[in-house]
Design a protein around this motif. Structure first.
Motif, PDB file in Angstrom:
ATOM      1  N   GLU A 155      34.444  55.861  24.969  1.00  0.00           N
ATOM      2  CA  GLU A 155      33.680  54.616  25.014  1.00  0.00           C
ATOM      3  C   GLU A 155      34.298  53.695  26.072  1.00  0.00           C
ATOM      4  N   THR A 156      33.572  52.654  26.408  1.00  0.00           N
ATOM      5  CA  THR A 156      34.065  51.634  27.330  1.00  0.00           C
ATOM      6  C   THR A 156      35.210  50.853  26.677  1.00  0.00           C
ATOM      7  N   VAL A 157      36.204  50.456  27.484  1.00  0.00           N
ATOM      8  CA  VAL A 157      37.327  49.658  27.006  1.00  0.00           C
ATOM      9  C   VAL A 157      37.497  48.451  27.927  1.00  0.00           C
ATOM     10  N   ASP A 158      37.685  47.274  27.342  1.00  0.00           N
ATOM     11  CA  ASP A 158      37.803  46.030  28.101  1.00  0.00           C
ATOM     12  C   ASP A 158      39.161  45.380  27.889  1.00  0.00           C
ATOM     13  N   LEU A 159      39.644  44.693  28.924  1.00  0.00           N
ATOM     14  CA  LEU A 159      40.839  43.851  28.844  1.00  0.00           C
ATOM     15  C   LEU A 159      40.434  42.438  29.205  1.00  0.00           C
ATOM     16  N   SER A 160      40.804  41.477  28.356  1.00  0.00           N
ATOM     17  CA  SER A 160      40.444  40.084  28.622  1.00  0.00           C
ATOM     18  C   SER A 160      41.628  39.175  28.312  1.00  0.00           C
ATOM     19  N   VAL A 161      41.543  37.934  28.781  1.00  0.00           N
ATOM     20  CA  VAL A 161      42.619  36.961  28.588  1.00  0.00           C
ATOM     21  C   VAL A 161      42.004  35.655  28.099  1.00  0.00           C
ATOM     22  N   LEU A 162      42.739  34.970  27.213  1.00  0.00           N
ATOM     23  CA  LEU A 162      42.292  33.659  26.740  1.00  0.00           C
ATOM     24  C   LEU A 162      42.635  32.621  27.799  1.00  0.00           C
ATOM     25  N   ARG A 163      41.613  31.996  28.348  1.00  0.00           N
ATOM     26  CA  ARG A 163      41.798  30.934  29.333  1.00  0.00           C
ATOM     27  C   ARG A 163      40.910  29.767  28.959  1.00  0.00           C
ATOM     28  N   GLY A 164      41.521  28.620  28.692  1.00  0.00           N
ATOM     29  CA  GLY A 164      40.744  27.448  28.327  1.00  0.00           C
ATOM     30  C   GLY A 164      40.017  27.660  27.020  1.00  0.00           C
ATOM     31  N   THR A 165      38.696  27.713  27.090  1.00  0.00           N
ATOM     32  CA  THR A 165      37.889  27.836  25.873  1.00  0.00           C
ATOM     33  C   THR A 165      37.085  29.124  25.841  1.00  0.00           C
ATOM     34  N   GLY A 166      37.534  30.163  26.541  1.00  0.00           N
ATOM     35  CA  GLY A 166      36.811  31.423  26.527  1.00  0.00           C
ATOM     36  C   GLY A 166      37.699  32.601  26.862  1.00  0.00           C
ATOM     37  N   MET A 167      37.141  33.797  26.724  1.00  0.00           N
ATOM     38  CA  MET A 167      37.838  35.035  27.063  1.00  0.00           C
ATOM     39  C   MET A 167      37.303  35.523  28.408  1.00  0.00           C
ATOM     40  N   ILE A 168      38.186  35.633  29.400  1.00  0.00           N
ATOM     41  CA  ILE A 168      37.801  36.082  30.732  1.00  0.00           C
ATOM     42  C   ILE A 168      38.140  37.562  30.875  1.00  0.00           C
ATOM     43  N   PHE A 169      37.157  38.357  31.309  1.00  0.00           N
ATOM     44  CA  PHE A 169      37.379  39.792  31.477  1.00  0.00           C
ATOM     45  C   PHE A 169      38.194  40.051  32.746  1.00  0.00           C
ATOM     46  N   LEU A 170      39.294  40.776  32.583  1.00  0.00           N
ATOM     47  CA  LEU A 170      40.186  41.109  33.693  1.00  0.00           C
ATOM     48  C   LEU A 170      39.986  42.532  34.193  1.00  0.00           C
ATOM     49  N   ASP A 171      39.626  43.440  33.302  1.00  0.00           N
ATOM     50  CA  ASP A 171      39.507  44.845  33.698  1.00  0.00           C
ATOM     51  C   ASP A 171      38.626  45.572  32.698  1.00  0.00           C
ATOM     52  N   GLN A 172      38.071  46.685  33.145  1.00  0.00           N
ATOM     53  CA  GLN A 172      37.224  47.502  32.277  1.00  0.00           C
ATOM     54  C   GLN A 172      37.282  48.959  32.719  1.00  0.00           C
ATOM     55  N   VAL A 173      37.361  49.846  31.751  1.00  0.00           N
ATOM     56  CA  VAL A 173      37.235  51.280  32.003  1.00  0.00           C
ATOM     57  C   VAL A 173      35.925  51.719  31.341  1.00  0.00           C
ATOM     58  N   PRO A 174      34.879  52.024  32.124  1.00  0.00           N
ATOM     59  CA  PRO A 174      33.581  52.377  31.528  1.00  0.00           C
ATOM     60  C   PRO A 174      33.637  53.715  30.797  1.00  0.00           C
ATOM     61  N   GLY A 175      32.870  53.811  29.732  1.00  0.00           N
ATOM     62  CA  GLY A 175      32.725  55.073  29.027  1.00  0.00           C
ATOM     63  C   GLY A 175      31.838  56.029  29.807  1.00  0.00           C
ATOM     64  N   THR A 176      31.728  57.242  29.317  1.00  0.00           N
ATOM     65  CA  THR A 176      30.962  58.273  30.035  1.00  0.00           C
ATOM     66  C   THR A 176      29.569  58.484  29.469  1.00  0.00           C
TER      67      THR A 176
END
Length: 251
Positions: free
Chosen positions: A105-126
């Motif tokens: 499946e797809t996997v996401d990496l995000s970071v808490l910045r201010g008042t939201g989660m910003i996506f930093l990286d993603q490995v798409p699923g097949t």
């Protein structure tokens, strides 16, 4: 009178703490703020804020706004932030790839910045049917797996403040007591869930970790809800293993 070393050290620490408070306030107000507005927010005299802002300007950590009279974060902050972002992405990339292969499946990496989660990286699923979010997208905190993972790892008063700001901004209003119970469950299990709450037809499981600078990140696995019941147990086990691996790296 010659100042003793311990007193000098204490004063230095106080200045750093005040400078950090000013930078945090400016982070939440990207269009800029006047010295008076900053002083009010950090509860310091305007003259003290002016001296600290002057020192920060010399280091390009803050700059004057184009319209004049206002202060905002400077280019050096952006450079430092980007350096941190890439180091975290690089450190986690293999773990994200391994997790994606393990659960397919797809996997996401995000970071808490201010008042939201910003996506930093993603490995798409097949899978042909898969979930994809763009790097740089901002997700809400209260209705997403990665957002709830982050909220569960900060003090309750700050979590409530962020949640209520989000509800006031996005509407309709949520219920803190209900969300507090959800966050307590996240703390107990180490995992957070979004079952068709942020996007209809998409469910997700997430978990949080601090990087070596103290910033709060989340790894999440979004799954089309049609596959979620069959994949839930596998993803839970694999995600816990991945979070343990990443947390050991960040020590």
């Amino acid at each position: 009178m010659i100042e003793t070393e311990p007193a000098a050290a204490r004063n230095g620490i106080q200045v750093i703490a005040r400078a950090a408070a000013i930078l945090r306030v400016l982070r939440q107000n990207s269009t800029g703020m006047s010295l008076g507005q900053i002083a009010e927010r950090v509860e310091l005299p305007r003259s003290t804020v002016q001296r600290i802002v002057g020192a920060l300007q010399e280091e390009r950590l803050v700059i004057a706004t184009g319209s004049g009279g206002g202060i905002r974060l400077g280019p050096e902050i952006t450079a430092l932030s980007e350096a941190t972002r890439y180091s975290v992405v690089d450190a986690c990339r293999q773990s994200l790839s391994d997790l994606s292969q393990r659960v397919d499946e797809t996997v996401d990496l995000s970071v808490l910045r201010g008042t939201g989660m910003i996506f930093l990286d993603q490995v798409p699923g097949t899978h042909r049917l898969r979930t994809v979010s763009a790097v740089g997208d901002i997700f809400p905190l209260t209705t997403t797996a990665n957002g709830r993972a982050a909220l569960s790892m900060i003090p309750e008063d700050k979590a409530r403040m962020l949640a209520e700001k989000e509800w006031a901004r996005r509407g309709p209003s949520g219920n803190w007591d209900d969300l507090a119970r959800v966050l307590e469950q996240v703390r107990a299990t180490g995992l957070s869930y979004d079952i068709d709450e942020h996007t209809d037809g998409i469910s997700a499981i997430g978990g949080g970790f601090h990087d070596d600078t103290g910033e709060l990140h989340a790894i999440s696995v979004p799954i089309p809800s049609s596959r979620f019941p069959d994949k839930k147990a596998l993803v839970e086990t694999a995600l816990r293993d991945t979070l343990d691996r990443v947390r050991r790296m960040m020590r």
